[in-house]
Design a protein around this motif. Sequence first.
Motif, mmCIF file in Angstrom:
data_model
loop_
_atom_site.group_PDB
_atom_site.id
_atom_site.type_symbol
_atom_site.label_atom_id
_atom_site.label_comp_id
_atom_site.label_asym_id
_atom_site.label_seq_id
_atom_site.Cartn_x
_atom_site.Cartn_y
_atom_site.Cartn_z
ATOM 1 N N LEU A 970 -32.962 -10.225 -34.092
ATOM 2 C CA LEU A 970 -33.598 -10.647 -33.047
ATOM 3 C C LEU A 970 -34.927 -10.102 -32.571
ATOM 4 C CD1 LEU A 970 -30.261 -11.384 -31.056
ATOM 5 C CD2 LEU A 970 -31.658 -13.040 -32.384
ATOM 6 N N GLY A 971 -35.265 -8.941 -33.025
ATOM 7 C CA GLY A 971 -36.408 -8.315 -32.527
ATOM 8 C C GLY A 971 -36.310 -7.601 -31.327
ATOM 9 N N ARG A 972 -35.121 -7.221 -30.798
ATOM 10 C CA ARG A 972 -34.988 -6.572 -29.740
ATOM 11 C C ARG A 972 -33.618 -5.642 -29.763
ATOM 12 N NH1 ARG A 972 -30.853 -8.746 -26.657
ATOM 13 N NH2 ARG A 972 -30.324 -10.665 -27.129
ATOM 14 N N ALA A 973 -33.432 -4.716 -28.608
ATOM 15 C CA ALA A 973 -32.359 -4.238 -28.612
ATOM 16 C C ALA A 973 -31.290 -4.881 -27.922
ATOM 17 C CB ALA A 973 -32.362 -2.673 -27.963
ATOM 18 N N PRO A 974 -29.708 -4.562 -28.135
ATOM 19 C CA PRO A 974 -29.065 -5.240 -27.631
ATOM 20 C C PRO A 974 -28.856 -4.785 -25.774
ATOM 21 C CG PRO A 974 -27.750 -3.737 -28.754
ATOM 22 C CD PRO A 974 -29.345 -3.712 -29.147
ATOM 23 N N THR A 975 -28.097 -5.656 -25.165
ATOM 24 C CA THR A 975 -27.897 -5.160 -23.714
ATOM 25 C C THR A 975 -26.293 -4.838 -23.739
ATOM 26 O OG1 THR A 975 -26.740 -7.479 -23.239
ATOM 27 C CG2 THR A 975 -29.028 -7.385 -22.827
ATOM 28 N N PRO A 976 -26.136 -3.826 -22.753
ATOM 29 C CA PRO A 976 -24.845 -3.320 -22.864
ATOM 30 C C PRO A 976 -23.584 -4.176 -22.852
ATOM 31 C CG PRO A 976 -26.331 -2.593 -20.944
ATOM 32 C CD PRO A 976 -26.991 -3.365 -21.587
ATOM 33 N N SER A 977 -23.742 -5.494 -22.163
ATOM 34 C CA SER A 977 -22.774 -6.338 -22.480
ATOM 35 C C SER A 977 -22.751 -6.861 -23.810
ATOM 36 C CB SER A 977 -22.771 -7.618 -21.388
ATOM 37 O OG SER A 977 -24.096 -8.410 -21.728
ATOM 38 N N GLU A 978 -23.827 -6.979 -24.486
ATOM 39 C CA GLU A 978 -23.739 -7.510 -25.745
ATOM 40 C C GLU A 978 -23.210 -6.476 -26.811
ATOM 41 O OE1 GLU A 978 -27.706 -10.436 -25.952
ATOM 42 O OE2 GLU A 978 -28.069 -8.161 -26.382
ATOM 43 N N VAL A 979 -23.441 -5.014 -26.705
ATOM 44 C CA VAL A 979 -22.877 -4.017 -27.345
ATOM 45 C C VAL A 979 -21.265 -4.165 -27.091
ATOM 46 C CG1 VAL A 979 -22.608 -1.397 -27.493
ATOM 47 C CG2 VAL A 979 -25.062 -2.638 -27.143
ATOM 48 N N LYS A 980 -20.907 -4.140 -26.013
ATOM 49 C CA LYS A 980 -19.358 -4.431 -25.766
ATOM 50 C C LYS A 980 -18.801 -5.326 -26.492
ATOM 51 C CE LYS A 980 -16.053 -4.463 -21.923
ATOM 52 N NZ LYS A 980 -15.950 -4.878 -20.235
ATOM 53 N N ARG A 981 -19.334 -6.564 -26.472
ATOM 54 C CA ARG A 981 -18.781 -7.760 -27.165
ATOM 55 C C ARG A 981 -18.662 -7.477 -28.675
ATOM 56 N NH1 ARG A 981 -21.310 -12.987 -24.685
ATOM 57 N NH2 ARG A 981 -19.874 -13.877 -25.932
ATOM 58 N N SER A 982 -19.891 -7.058 -29.058
ATOM 59 C CA SER A 982 -19.968 -6.851 -30.517
ATOM 60 C C SER A 982 -19.178 -5.708 -31.055
ATOM 61 C CB SER A 982 -21.537 -6.378 -30.885
ATOM 62 O OG SER A 982 -22.332 -7.475 -30.444
ATOM 63 N N LEU A 983 -18.901 -4.598 -30.340
ATOM 64 C CA LEU A 983 -18.048 -3.729 -30.617
ATOM 65 C C LEU A 983 -16.748 -4.372 -30.704
ATOM 66 C CD1 LEU A 983 -19.286 -0.448 -28.723
ATOM 67 C CD2 LEU A 983 -19.010 -0.709 -31.239
ATOM 68 N N ALA A 984 -16.168 -5.109 -29.831
ATOM 69 C CA ALA A 984 -14.737 -5.676 -29.689
ATOM 70 C C ALA A 984 -14.643 -6.486 -31.169
ATOM 71 C CB ALA A 984 -14.730 -6.728 -28.761
ATOM 72 N N MET A 985 -15.718 -7.108 -31.606
ATOM 73 C CA MET A 985 -15.482 -7.849 -32.702
ATOM 74 C C MET A 985 -15.464 -7.081 -34.019
ATOM 75 S SD MET A 985 -18.238 -10.789 -34.449
ATOM 76 C CE MET A 985 -17.927 -11.401 -35.888
ATOM 77 N N LEU A 986 -16.352 -5.886 -34.185
ATOM 78 C CA LEU A 986 -16.243 -5.221 -35.123
ATOM 79 C C LEU A 986 -15.255 -4.227 -35.291
ATOM 80 C CD1 LEU A 986 -20.271 -4.131 -35.207
ATOM 81 C CD2 LEU A 986 -19.094 -5.834 -36.777
ATOM 82 N N ASP A 987 -14.713 -3.903 -34.300
ATOM 83 C CA ASP A 987 -13.416 -3.010 -34.235
ATOM 84 C C ASP A 987 -12.065 -3.819 -34.485
ATOM 85 O OD1 ASP A 987 -15.111 -0.943 -33.706
ATOM 86 O OD2 ASP A 987 -14.732 -1.045 -31.501
ATOM 87 N N SER A 988 -12.124 -5.204 -34.569
ATOM 88 C CA SER A 988 -10.906 -5.918 -34.997
ATOM 89 C C SER A 988 -10.206 -5.995 -36.327
ATOM 90 C CB SER A 988 -11.220 -7.175 -34.009
ATOM 91 O OG SER A 988 -12.308 -7.836 -34.903
#
Length: 1017
Positions: A970-988
């Motif tokens: 996407l050419g940008r850094a993730p927002t804090p909420s996006e990091v949180k949701r992404s971590l939930a997916m990757l940690d699952s």
Amino acid sequence: MKLLNSLPRILLSCLLGLVGPTLPLAELLAAPFPVVSDRFAPSTELAVEILATELVDGWRGGWKLSNFSPAAYDPAEPADWPPVVIRGTGQRNNPLRRQLSRVYSEDELFVGFRFVYQPNPLATKQDPEFFVLWLDRTEGSDHAVHNFGVPNIGIHQADRGVSKGRNVFMLRFGSGQTAWSQHELEPGKTYRLIARLSKETPGERNDYSQMELWINPEPESREQPNLKINRQAGVHQIHWIGFATGAKTEAEDRIRVGDLVLSSSWEEAYQFLYATRPNANDKQQKPKFAWTETVSFKRDIYPLLQENCFECHAGDFPDSGYRLDVRSELLGHSTGHALAVPGDSRNNPLLHVLTSNSDTERMPPDRESLSEQQIALIRAWIDQGLDWDDKLLPEPRVESQHWAFQRVERPEVPQTDGIAHQNPIDAFVAARQQELGLTSSETADRRTQIRRLYLSAIGLPPTESETEQFLKDQSPEAYARLVDNVLASPHAGERTARMWLDLVRWGESEGHQHDIPRPFAWRYRDYVINSFNSDKPYDQFLHEQLAGDELQPTTDEAVIATGFLAAARISGNQMDKGLQRSDVLFDIVDNTASALLGLTMECAQCHNHKFEPITQRDYYRFYAFFSRGQMGNIRLLNTENPAAQEIQEWFTKGSYKFYLSEARKLKIDPAEYPAHTWGYYSPVTGSQDLEYLPVVNRSPLPYSPEFLKRVETHILIRGDVRSPGLRVEPGWPAVLGTIPSELVPTPRQALAEWLGSRDNPLVARIWVNRLWQMYFGHGIVATSSDFGTHGSPPSNPELLDWLAVELMENSWSTRHVQRLILTSNAYRQSATFNAENYALDPENIHLWRWPQHRLQAEAIRDSLLVVTGELNRKVGGPSVAPHHDEQELRRTIYLSQRRSELPDVMRMFDGPEALRSCSRRETSTVALQPLYLLNNPFVVKRATLLADQIGDKAGSDHRRQIQLAFSRVLGRAPTPSEVKRSLAMLDSHAADAESERRTLTQFLHSLMNLNEFVYLP
């Protein structure tokens, strides 16, 4: 007794129903036939089609003319010469044929006709000739042989016997079944021929097997034919009769025919051929009233027309399509269909509808017919020369007050509240917004600016390193430098070229049912890309595409440019070659007018345009620019040819196999072709250094330089190629400017010069509007290929005209206009929503915020390859077949563009079908699009590969994986909420390497499915 006599025929009809077409019962039961004849008197029979449903004196319908080279009515001296002229073509041709009102299967019939073979002034020695009258069951085509088993009566050069080498009269049932006479043809001499066609074994189903021929017979020669042939295998029924020429009938040859008769007896045929020719005037029924006084238009005709005709037949857009209030319209100048011919009231269309016995045809409708005295008055008016009063009914001037037809002038750059805008575009936009009470948005952040610029200007996202380099440069000129660098990229030419290829409906195949490949059509695509990359002046760009084959000195680049005209489709199933040719020319005319002039001219094929100031005459004058050329394979002079085995790699295996099979049928070996391109060439006006090579198609359009030299353009009445009207010369629509009396050095070059002239009101406006639309998603004129009276008005007319003048006064530089647009604040602003602005301008027509819109299909696929770093950035070259996609990984513009096998991503995301000009791609939202991004193996493979790359770089650090994923995709850094949701997916996932890699792949695949990835930010 009558019923008993009919039983065999009725039984035959029933039996035929079991094995083939059944003849109409009326034809099977027909009585012995009367004389069927035609003296070819001055009439409309050769000019106006008589429908096949009409029965006329033993004929069904009128004469059918060859579209390749038709017969023509042309009375000439000496007066006793027949009036219908047939011209040679150097090829097989059926210039004149007609259907009989019923099928003839009688045991004996006689046919006679009169003809003269005009002397050929160019012939210096024995000149082989060929000309026959044929009788057949079927019509055949323009090039039908009418040979095997078909009775032929005429002249040919004998190949054996005492007449060998001489042009003599002959009879034949085929080239191997010929009887030669010893009567040698004398050019210039009038001949009357009678032939007897008979069945040696009587019976309806038995063949005509015998012919006898009388040459200029005398009454006492009834039992003494000059030539006889028998015991042949011929047709058993006759339903069509016509004339044919062949390869030995050269273009200089002229044959005159007349007085055709089909009879049941020799005596009837003889009496017809030697009877005194009736005067056409005698056929006219004498009117009850004869007007002998001089007719005054103002006193006598005008009141009559005003009372009875003008309600439907006057004004700019008459209900009927025909005008009677303009003298030139009566003469057919715009429609090609003359309603009245001064000095000749015979067979006159105007008088015909006034005197018709048909309630549905007679004029005026729904009221009492004109009186005999009024009819006599109109007849006298026509015969006396069609007197007119130009003060009472002046010839209308061809002009329009419509804004798009006015000369382009540069408006002053506006001032808004004393603010001096650095970019004039912003001054025009701000002035219009201020007028409407709108406020513009703030400038977008710099990450958004670089991503938007790359995606809209080159169709590719920036790489991480390109983004970081721009972010580090904090100088005021950083963005302007970035724009210059992007426009200088070879990928900018690819992006602009894709828009142009949409307009010209470019594809790499013939289209229609068989869609046979055009292997070297890719050269035109590369020409367009290279032209935009070199910032070729737009007027020169048009000049090469419209007249590249005519320019001197001859260059391969200019010849390749004619692919613009050659991008039309052509049906390989069309046996009517005149219709096949006209369909291609219609496509060229309509596309050229749409793409370059922004006009919908196709309505004027059949009638004067209902809404625009464009007549049929305008349409066919534009048509005349292209009527003497043909699209096909054109040899190049200084280009290397790839090895023949390489060509098969450019298309799917099935399509290329089909291409080769069709080539073998035509006895063509493409491997023997010299270097060539798919282009357009006129042997009449084009360079004589060029060569036209055979075309592979199911039924190719014949190429004949001699035919093209003779081509004349006529207005086609109601758009029917079989109904030519008045002849016209090349010219553009009169409303757009004066047409010079002489178009030099050639008509197409003159057209190109006019298109690129400062006085042309449309071309510059059209082009800058297309560039604006390419970047903003919609044009200043929303209907970008319709600048006519029913198109959308410009949202900012002053800005449009300023940009048009800026283009012309800066050497027609496309890149100059692109730079102005891309550096404007209107382009750089954010997409922030403003409720007050929305209430005033809900469609964002006036750009109070950035208009977000989806990427085009090609940019979606290309972006995936940039994200993974796989994109092969090579520019140009042959197209890539689908089965080589994964090996090549080229930009989508280089994938094979066979019209019936477009790349999957183009079919899913609204890519044009290359069937007609696409001025603006639609944006649909359908279930197949997310399914494609979720399930297509190409997309899944990109997500898998990216997961490997990020996994290798970030290891098992999920936060690092997320940062890299958002930056790459996407050419940008993730927002804090996006990091949180992404971590939930990757940690699952389960705690093993395979599960972790699979989950990371799914995570990246989901980012590739976001709207943010497929939309311009």
